[in-house]
Each structure stands twice: as structure tokens, then as C-alpha cells.
Design an enzyme around this catalytic site. Sequence first.
Site, PDB file in Angstrom:
ATOM      1  N   CYS A 383      38.235  37.070  36.305  1.00 19.90           N
ATOM      2  CA  CYS A 383      37.691  38.314  35.028  1.00 19.90           C
ATOM      3  C   CYS A 383      35.903  38.557  35.091  1.00 19.90           C
ATOM      4  O   CYS A 383      35.248  38.954  36.326  1.00 19.90           O
ATOM      5  CB  CYS A 383      37.910  38.179  33.692  1.00 19.90           C
ATOM      6  N   HIS A 509      43.584  38.104  33.625  1.00 23.63           N
ATOM      7  CA  HIS A 509      43.418  36.206  33.755  1.00 23.63           C
ATOM      8  C   HIS A 509      45.501  35.404  33.586  1.00 23.63           C
ATOM      9  O   HIS A 509      45.369  35.920  32.648  1.00 23.63           O
ATOM     10  CB  HIS A 509      43.180  36.483  31.898  1.00 23.63           C
ATOM     11  N   GLU A 511      45.486  32.707  34.244  1.00 25.53           N
ATOM     12  CA  GLU A 511      45.973  31.527  32.785  1.00 25.53           C
ATOM     13  C   GLU A 511      47.026  31.641  31.899  1.00 25.53           C
ATOM     14  O   GLU A 511      47.511  30.238  31.758  1.00 25.53           O
ATOM     15  CB  GLU A 511      44.257  30.576  33.044  1.00 25.53           C
TER      16      GLU A 511
HETATM   17  N1  GLN Z   1      32.431  41.003  30.531  1.00 23.69           N
HETATM   18  C1  GLN Z   1      33.538  41.612  31.184  1.00 23.69           C
HETATM   19  C2  GLN Z   1      33.980  42.801  30.754  1.00 23.69           C
HETATM   20  O1  GLN Z   1      34.120  42.873  29.726  1.00 23.69           O
HETATM   21  C3  GLN Z   1      34.647  40.294  31.632  1.00 23.69           C
HETATM   22  C4  GLN Z   1      35.847  39.648  30.601  1.00 23.69           C
HETATM   23  C5  GLN Z   1      36.340  38.585  31.077  1.00 23.69           C
HETATM   24  O2  GLN Z   1      35.557  38.201  31.646  1.00 23.69           O
HETATM   25  N2  GLN Z   1      37.252  38.488  29.590  1.00 23.69           N
HETATM   26  O3  GLN Z   1      35.071  43.238  32.222  1.00 23.69           O
END
Ligand code: GLN
Length: 533
Positions: A383, A509, A511
Site C-alpha cells: 500500500c 493488503h 497480510e
Molecule cells: N496513505 C495511502 C493512501 O491513502 C496508503 C494507505 C495505506 O497504506 N493503507 O492511499
Amino acid sequence: MQTKFIFVTGGVMSGLGKGVVTSSIAKLLQLSNQKVSCVKIDPYLNYDAGTMNPIAHGEVFVTNDGGECDMDIGNYERFLNQNLTKNHNITTAQIYSTVIEAERRGEYLGACVQIIPHVTDEIKRRIRKIAEDEKLDVLVVECGGTVGDIESLPFLEALRQMRLEDGQHNVLFVHVTLAPSLDVVGEQKTKPTQHSVQELRRIGIQPDLIAVRCSTPLLESTKKKISMFTNVTTKDVFSCHDVKSIFMVPQILYDQGIVETIFTKFGKIGLVNTSTNWDMWNSIIKSFENAKGDVKIAMVGKYVTLADSYVSVNHALKHAGAKIGKAVSIDWIDSENINGNTEQLAKFDGILVPGGFGNRGAEGIIATANFAREKNIPYLGICFGFQLAAVAFGRHVCDLKDANSTELDANTANPVVDLLPEQKTISNMGGSLRLGAHEIIIKSNTLAHRTYNSDKVMRRHRHRYEINTKYLDVFEKNGMVFSAESDNSKRMEMLEIPSHRFYFGVQFHPEFNSRPGFPEESFEAFIKAASSA
Ligand code: GLN
């Protein structure tokens, strides 16, 4: 069919591992061929965990249906190897919103709206609905907080009523407490347990089972004393002593006869032979015990002061290691402390950058992603770690000197990462990110395709920003491949650098999909790459 309910309450203090006791009881019932699930009640006033600081509260766990949940939901999913929906995390705000909306629609027909029965009815309705919809044999409900907290009172009252309504053959209460030992000689103190059970009984709940956290196995004499003061028979007082891994807790409870106790109290006839279930579970636990060596992973992130803020990532790394017989050690490094000193990362076998929000420490992450690329060290970016790997590549390889994410610099001349179009008009913070599972299409002949061995995969998301597709050409010309996308190529989901040993980034994600015995594919590929120097 009547679902049986097990309600788990906690006494003395938080952090005793109520979640592990809940998961372990559910696991044991699942191993006994029961259709089970878990619910977490969080009595706080937040609607969900989405707006909570991970350093104070632990990770925000995302469900397939886009719930931003308490991290206990992640524990349940991992123990049970089962996906849960967001309605399995109940909070005070959700209950009150429903009651207040019904009141505004006039549904209470002029009645005075009260905690009993209106709030308690809504709590019971939600719990029973899950049991019915999912046709469960047993639903294990963990009530967060500690008995005596003001916030949890309406929930405990609702659970008390359910016991009255459904009968004692259908509802059991398990109370989790602590027996501290004050010195090395280790007399196990029972007073905190006595007091917390008194408090529970004062509000009308007599526990059926007590699970006692302690550093060494609970002595028979301690069990007897607890039994006497709490009105619970000695054999229903269970020792939850410290063990090497949380996955061993089901076994220690089993050895003390908890499954038989529960079956007897529920009036279920006869336990079936479930040795094949146990063999599978035990072989997974063994794979953790047998993991050898030391794959050194640097986890460079923003919320490293609390191990719980990346709990699913930590687990996923261990799942991946165990699967290939390798022990993984994780060093958490605050990206704010990188300060240009990326050399401190040279000694690691792999570098992982997990999710994050906002400016603090972001430059440290960009420097980290660049260092891993230059030094050919396996890199997994998740992310924020995916987005900032693209920023680093833009700046250092594509010659876009001021490349940035508009999250970090709203006025950058090269916004290689930008707001999702639908995010531009949003003002509410809660529940407004791109959330939950979405379908991802994977290009053939890529690291992504070799990793997932499939053209399509569903993974969970939680983000507001994404790769700006205007820059795809220049990135690809310079050697970065965007190997997966979603929404008809509107969004980029994976990136890689084919000339690198292992440089992989994912917008989602991974994970949240990793389970003991079944690591998520990108973690497995990353640990494989990191362990083959
Ligand atoms: N801050 C970034 C976004 O809003 C990544 C978000 C995250 O890592 N969950 O897209």
C-alpha cells in the site's frame, strides 16, 4: 436448530489475552466438527476502528466486505482459517445509531426509548442474526473491556438476558482473569479473580468457566481457592499459563478437558472422533516449531512503536517462514529515524514497507525503497510501501526530480501518486477509503503471475491514493512493470522491476489473507527470495 452461545468476559485488566482464549475455544469447537464463528464487541464510542490511531489501539483489520475492524477479528480469521464479515465487530456507536435512527422514524410509537429494553434488544438482535444467518452450531462472543467499565454495562446486560431467554443449556459464560505471582517463589494470588467475579455477579452474571492467566500452570490449590470464592467447580477453573506461541493455547485448554466440559454443559451427546482435524492443526503448529535459521527482515514503517500496529504483517511473515521451514526475525525500524542513513539496512535479507498515512517519516520510506532497489535487496512494499516505491523510482530512475504523492505534497509538479477520482469530493474521514476485497487482473509472464499462479485474485484494500496512470509509459520505459490492475485498468495493483532479484509492490493488503499453514503468496515469494542469498 438452536445455536449455542459462549460469552467471554474479562476481569482485572486489559491485555490478558481474552482474544486468544476466545479464538482457542472457537478453534477447539471447530476441531470438534462444530460450525463456529466469533464476534467481538467493542464497547467504545467509535463507530469502527477505522479512525483509530494504530499506535494506541493496534492494527485496523479489514474484512472482505470492507469493514475496518478491531484486530481481534484478524486473530479469529487466522485461528479459524475462515473469513468474517464486518457485522462480527459490534460497537456502541453502531447500536446507538440504529436505535436513534429507529426513534427518528417513529418506530417506537411514542415510547420512552431506554437502554433496557431498546439498546439491549438491538444488541441481542445483532448477535442472534449472525447465528441464524450463518446457521452456526456455536457462536463465541468476546465482550471487550474489563468488567466494571461503564461502556460495557449495556452489553453485559444484554448477554445476561440472553442466558435467561435461551436457557443455561444454550448459553455459557467464560470469565478470563489473572492470577499474578509476586515473587520468584511464586504464590499464585487469587484476590484479583475473586474481586472481578464478585463484580460480574453483582451485575447478574455467574460465570460457568473461569480461564486464569498465569505465568506457570495454575496449582490445584489455587484452583480450589478460586472455585470456593467464585462458585465455579474446581474442574471448570482452567489454567492459561504462558506458552511459547498462542497456537499452543487450544492444546493446553483441551488437555484440561474444556471441550468435554462445554459439550456436557450444552447437553450435546457424544464427542465424535476428530483426529484428522487435529492432525492437520498439529502439523501446522509443528511447522512453526521446526522453522530453522534466521531470515532477517527490516520492517520500515510509521507505527513501529507498538508491535500490534502491524500484527497481521508480523504473522504473515512468520506463516511464510514456517511454510518453507525458515525462522524469520523482524527488526522494526521507524522510518523517521532513517534520516539519510540507509546503510543501516544493508545487513538485512529483505526489506518490507507496510501501510501508512501522512507525511511524518515518508521521506525515510522513499529513501528505503530506493536503497533496496539500488542494492538489489528483496523488497516488499504494501500500500504506502507500494506507492512510495513508485515515487522513489520516479525521482531516481525516471528523472522526475520532484515526483511525489499528492498525499505528501499537494502541489507537486509530478503527482505520480494521486487521489482516487471518487476521493476528491469526500469530507468524512470514517469509512470513506477504498475498502475491502476487489478483483485484480494479473498480467502473464510477470513475477506477479508466477507468485499467484493465476490470472485473477481477490484481495483487500484500504487506501485513498493510487498510481497516476498518466505516468505508466515513462515508468515502463525505465524498467518498472505494473503487473496487475483493477477496474478495467483504471487502477494499478502490483508493480515489479524484472531486472531486480525481487522488487515487488502491492496496492492491496496481502497480510489480511495470510493464515497459519497457508501463507499469502506475496509473503511466501518474498521470504523465499530473502532466504536465498
Ligand atoms: N496513505 C495511502 C493512501 O491513502 C496508503 C494507505 C495505506 O497504506 N493503507 O492511499
